[in-house]
Design a protein around this motif. Structure first.
Motif, PDB file in Angstrom:
ATOM      1  N   LYS A  16       0.857  -1.186   0.000  1.00 52.02           N
ATOM      2  CA  LYS A  16       0.000   0.000   0.000  1.00 52.02           C
ATOM      3  C   LYS A  16       0.895   1.239   0.000  1.00 52.02           C
ATOM      4  O   LYS A  16       2.125   1.115   0.073  1.00 52.02           O
ATOM      5  CB  LYS A  16      -0.929  -0.003   1.215  1.00 52.02           C
ATOM      6  CG  LYS A  16      -0.215   0.034   2.553  1.00 52.02           C
ATOM      7  CD  LYS A  16      -1.226   0.018   3.705  1.00 52.02           C
ATOM      8  CE  LYS A  16      -0.532   0.130   5.053  1.00 52.02           C
ATOM      9  NZ  LYS A  16      -1.514   0.150   6.184  1.00 52.02           N
ATOM     10  N   PRO A  17       0.341   2.458  -0.096  1.00 51.38           N
ATOM     11  CA  PRO A  17       1.181   3.662  -0.119  1.00 51.38           C
ATOM     12  C   PRO A  17       2.085   3.774   1.107  1.00 51.38           C
ATOM     13  O   PRO A  17       1.722   3.363   2.205  1.00 51.38           O
ATOM     14  CB  PRO A  17       0.155   4.802  -0.147  1.00 51.38           C
ATOM     15  CG  PRO A  17      -1.039   4.207  -0.805  1.00 51.38           C
ATOM     16  CD  PRO A  17      -1.081   2.778  -0.329  1.00 51.38           C
ATOM     17  N   LYS A  19       3.980   6.153   3.774  1.00 56.52           N
ATOM     18  CA  LYS A  19       3.776   7.468   4.382  1.00 56.52           C
ATOM     19  C   LYS A  19       5.097   7.976   4.955  1.00 56.52           C
ATOM     20  O   LYS A  19       5.792   7.256   5.672  1.00 56.52           O
ATOM     21  CB  LYS A  19       2.742   7.383   5.502  1.00 56.52           C
ATOM     22  CG  LYS A  19       2.422   8.724   6.172  1.00 56.52           C
ATOM     23  CD  LYS A  19       1.594   8.536   7.431  1.00 56.52           C
ATOM     24  CE  LYS A  19       0.262   7.883   7.140  1.00 56.52           C
ATOM     25  NZ  LYS A  19      -0.539   7.723   8.385  1.00 56.52           N
ATOM     26  N   SER A  38       9.707  12.106  -2.428  1.00 52.93           N
ATOM     27  CA  SER A  38       8.466  11.356  -2.596  1.00 52.93           C
ATOM     28  C   SER A  38       8.316  10.760  -3.990  1.00 52.93           C
ATOM     29  O   SER A  38       7.949   9.588  -4.141  1.00 52.93           O
ATOM     30  CB  SER A  38       7.257  12.238  -2.252  1.00 52.93           C
ATOM     31  OG  SER A  38       7.190  13.360  -3.114  1.00 52.93           O
ATOM     32  N   SER A  42       8.593   6.789  -4.834  1.00 55.93           N
ATOM     33  CA  SER A  42       7.400   6.142  -5.371  1.00 55.93           C
ATOM     34  C   SER A  42       7.733   5.302  -6.604  1.00 55.93           C
ATOM     35  O   SER A  42       7.265   4.163  -6.748  1.00 55.93           O
ATOM     36  CB  SER A  42       6.338   7.194  -5.717  1.00 55.93           C
ATOM     37  OG  SER A  42       5.220   6.603  -6.328  1.00 55.93           O
ATOM     38  N   GLN A  47       4.683   2.216  -5.484  1.00 55.20           N
ATOM     39  CA  GLN A  47       3.499   2.610  -4.716  1.00 55.20           C
ATOM     40  C   GLN A  47       3.543   4.123  -4.512  1.00 55.20           C
ATOM     41  O   GLN A  47       4.612   4.734  -4.499  1.00 55.20           O
ATOM     42  CB  GLN A  47       3.486   1.924  -3.345  1.00 55.20           C
ATOM     43  CG  GLN A  47       3.103   0.460  -3.369  1.00 55.20           C
ATOM     44  CD  GLN A  47       1.598   0.231  -3.497  1.00 55.20           C
ATOM     45  OE1 GLN A  47       0.808   1.162  -3.511  1.00 55.20           O
ATOM     46  NE2 GLN A  47       1.202  -1.038  -3.611  1.00 55.20           N
ATOM     47  N   PRO A  48       2.372   4.761  -4.332  1.00 60.69           N
ATOM     48  CA  PRO A  48       2.379   6.189  -4.001  1.00 60.69           C
ATOM     49  C   PRO A  48       3.118   6.450  -2.683  1.00 60.69           C
ATOM     50  O   PRO A  48       3.155   5.582  -1.803  1.00 60.69           O
ATOM     51  CB  PRO A  48       0.889   6.534  -3.861  1.00 60.69           C
ATOM     52  CG  PRO A  48       0.174   5.464  -4.613  1.00 60.69           C
ATOM     53  CD  PRO A  48       1.002   4.218  -4.454  1.00 60.69           C
ATOM     54  N   VAL A  49       3.710   7.627  -2.584  1.00 68.57           N
ATOM     55  CA  VAL A  49       4.378   8.056  -1.347  1.00 68.57           C
ATOM     56  C   VAL A  49       3.715   9.354  -0.892  1.00 68.57           C
ATOM     57  O   VAL A  49       3.655  10.327  -1.642  1.00 68.57           O
ATOM     58  CB  VAL A  49       5.892   8.263  -1.545  1.00 68.57           C
ATOM     59  CG1 VAL A  49       6.523   8.838  -0.284  1.00 68.57           C
ATOM     60  CG2 VAL A  49       6.554   6.936  -1.917  1.00 68.57           C
ATOM     61  N   ILE A  50       3.206   9.345   0.320  1.00 67.25           N
ATOM     62  CA  ILE A  50       2.440  10.468   0.864  1.00 67.25           C
ATOM     63  C   ILE A  50       3.237  11.136   1.980  1.00 67.25           C
ATOM     64  O   ILE A  50       3.765  10.455   2.872  1.00 67.25           O
ATOM     65  CB  ILE A  50       1.088   9.976   1.430  1.00 67.25           C
ATOM     66  CG1 ILE A  50       0.282   9.267   0.338  1.00 67.25           C
ATOM     67  CG2 ILE A  50       0.296  11.130   2.036  1.00 67.25           C
ATOM     68  CD1 ILE A  50      -0.869   8.448   0.867  1.00 67.25           C
ATOM     69  N   HIS A  73       4.483   0.600   6.871  1.00 70.62           N
ATOM     70  CA  HIS A  73       4.466   1.483   5.707  1.00 70.62           C
ATOM     71  C   HIS A  73       4.597   2.952   6.136  1.00 70.62           C
ATOM     72  O   HIS A  73       4.130   3.848   5.437  1.00 70.62           O
ATOM     73  CB  HIS A  73       3.176   1.289   4.889  1.00 70.62           C
ATOM     74  CG  HIS A  73       3.150   0.006   4.127  1.00 70.62           C
ATOM     75  ND1 HIS A  73       2.943  -1.216   4.722  1.00 70.62           N
ATOM     76  CD2 HIS A  73       3.318  -0.249   2.795  1.00 70.62           C
ATOM     77  CE1 HIS A  73       2.970  -2.172   3.806  1.00 70.62           C
ATOM     78  NE2 HIS A  73       3.192  -1.616   2.630  1.00 70.62           N
TER      79      HIS A  73
END
Length: 313
Positions: A16-17, A19, A38, A42, A47-50, A73
């Motif tokens: 999952k993303p 963080k 970020s 990613s 995966q997305p990086v928030i 994560h």
């Protein structure tokens, strides 16, 4: 190769993303560094990086959130105080930096610049660093220095400088470095340790003077500014830094993969250029390199805290 080996040893991750928690507001130096990482992070992880800002207590609220994260994560972008002396300054801090955080990579380092007003009583207009320190000794506690708060590196570093140079200015805390610079411009302060980008902007505008950098020698971030050693202050080496850390409970294979990917990104030409423009000299170390830096800085800064009896308010 290190990233490939670490990836082979890691379980199916990330799922999952990711963080990145930052304990400082949007637009701050730690926030800008986290956001610079970020996108490449990613791409490397798929995966997305928030980036999430959890602001307060000098970054310790964000650091505590990382220490307590259990989703595998969540990581944090932190400054040196969050990873070294937080518990020494305030025993009520709810996490232990040395037990609850796992070092991933030291990202960037920067000295501070001892800065002073261009014109101040008792200091000749053309005074060099040695003449400045002589004037400071003569002034005793009639001079004041500013910092972004009790227990910051600017505060502890100036207390160390006081002990090494036999000067005795009085500490005046402010909300942040910009307010410290404004107070010097207004004549309320006689000296301060400022980050290079802020100091040099005022020096180049002819509003403040640079006395010396706090690194062991001249810094690539401010090559025209002499080191404090050149002013006769021997053995003085103080830097601010930022680093990535994970919860100590994160599985070791995941820590290893993250550390390898982050350090590789940090050492890329593109990231070196971005961070240099932000006022950082890139390190991009291994977890062991960061752990050694934490150990050394905890010893150095902790010694000043004990010697001077510094406590966070």
């Amino acid at each position: 190769p290190a990233a490939a080996n670490a990836a082979a040893a890691a379980p199916a991750w990330p799922t999952k993303p990711l963080k990145i928690v930052v304990g400082f507001p949007a637009g701050s130096s730690p926030d800008l560094t986290a956001r610079a990482f970020s996108e490449p992070l990613s791409k490397a992880l798929g995966q997305p990086v928030i980036v999430e800002n959890k602001v307060g207590a000098g970054g310790n609220i964000g650091a505590d959130a990382v220490a307590k994260a259990r989703d595998d994560h969540t990581i944090g972008l932190m400054i040196n105080g969050n990873m070294t002396i937080a518990k020494m300054l305030n025993p009520a801090v709810p996490y232990d930096p040395l037990k609850d955080l796992a070092p991933l990579s030291l990202i960037g380092t920067s000295p501070l610049i001892l800065t002073a007003p261009v014109a101040q009583p008792g200091v000749p207009a053309n005074a060099d660093a040695r003449a400045f320190f002589l004037a400071a000794r003569n002034a005793g506690d009639k001079w004041s220095y500013g910092t972004p708060g009790v227990g910051t590196v600017g505060h502890i570093g100036t207390e160390l400088l006081k002990s090494r140079s036999n000067i005795n200015p009085v500490h005046v805390p402010y909300p942040g470095y910009p307010q410290v610079a404004q107070a010097m411009l207004g004549g309320q302060l006689q000296m301060a340790l400022l980050p290079p980008a802020l100091a040099q902007a005022q020096v180049r505008a002819g509003k403040l003077r640079a006395i010396g950098v706090t690194s062991a020698g001249r810094s690539p971030l401010a090559p025209e500014v002499p080191s404090l050693a050149e002013a006769g202050i021997q053995g003085f080496n103080l830097e601010i830094w930022n680093a990535f850390a994970a919860p100590a409970t994160m599985p070791k294979p995941i820590q290893a993969r993250l550390a390898a990917v982050i350090s590789e990104i940090a050492r890329s030409d593109d990231m070196r250029s971005k961070l240099f423009q932000q006022g950082w000299q890139v390190a991009g170390t291994s977890p062991e390199g960061l752990a050694n830096r934490i150990k050394n800085d905890t010893h150095l800064l902790g010694g000043v805290i004990a010697m001077r009896g510094i406590k966070a308010e």
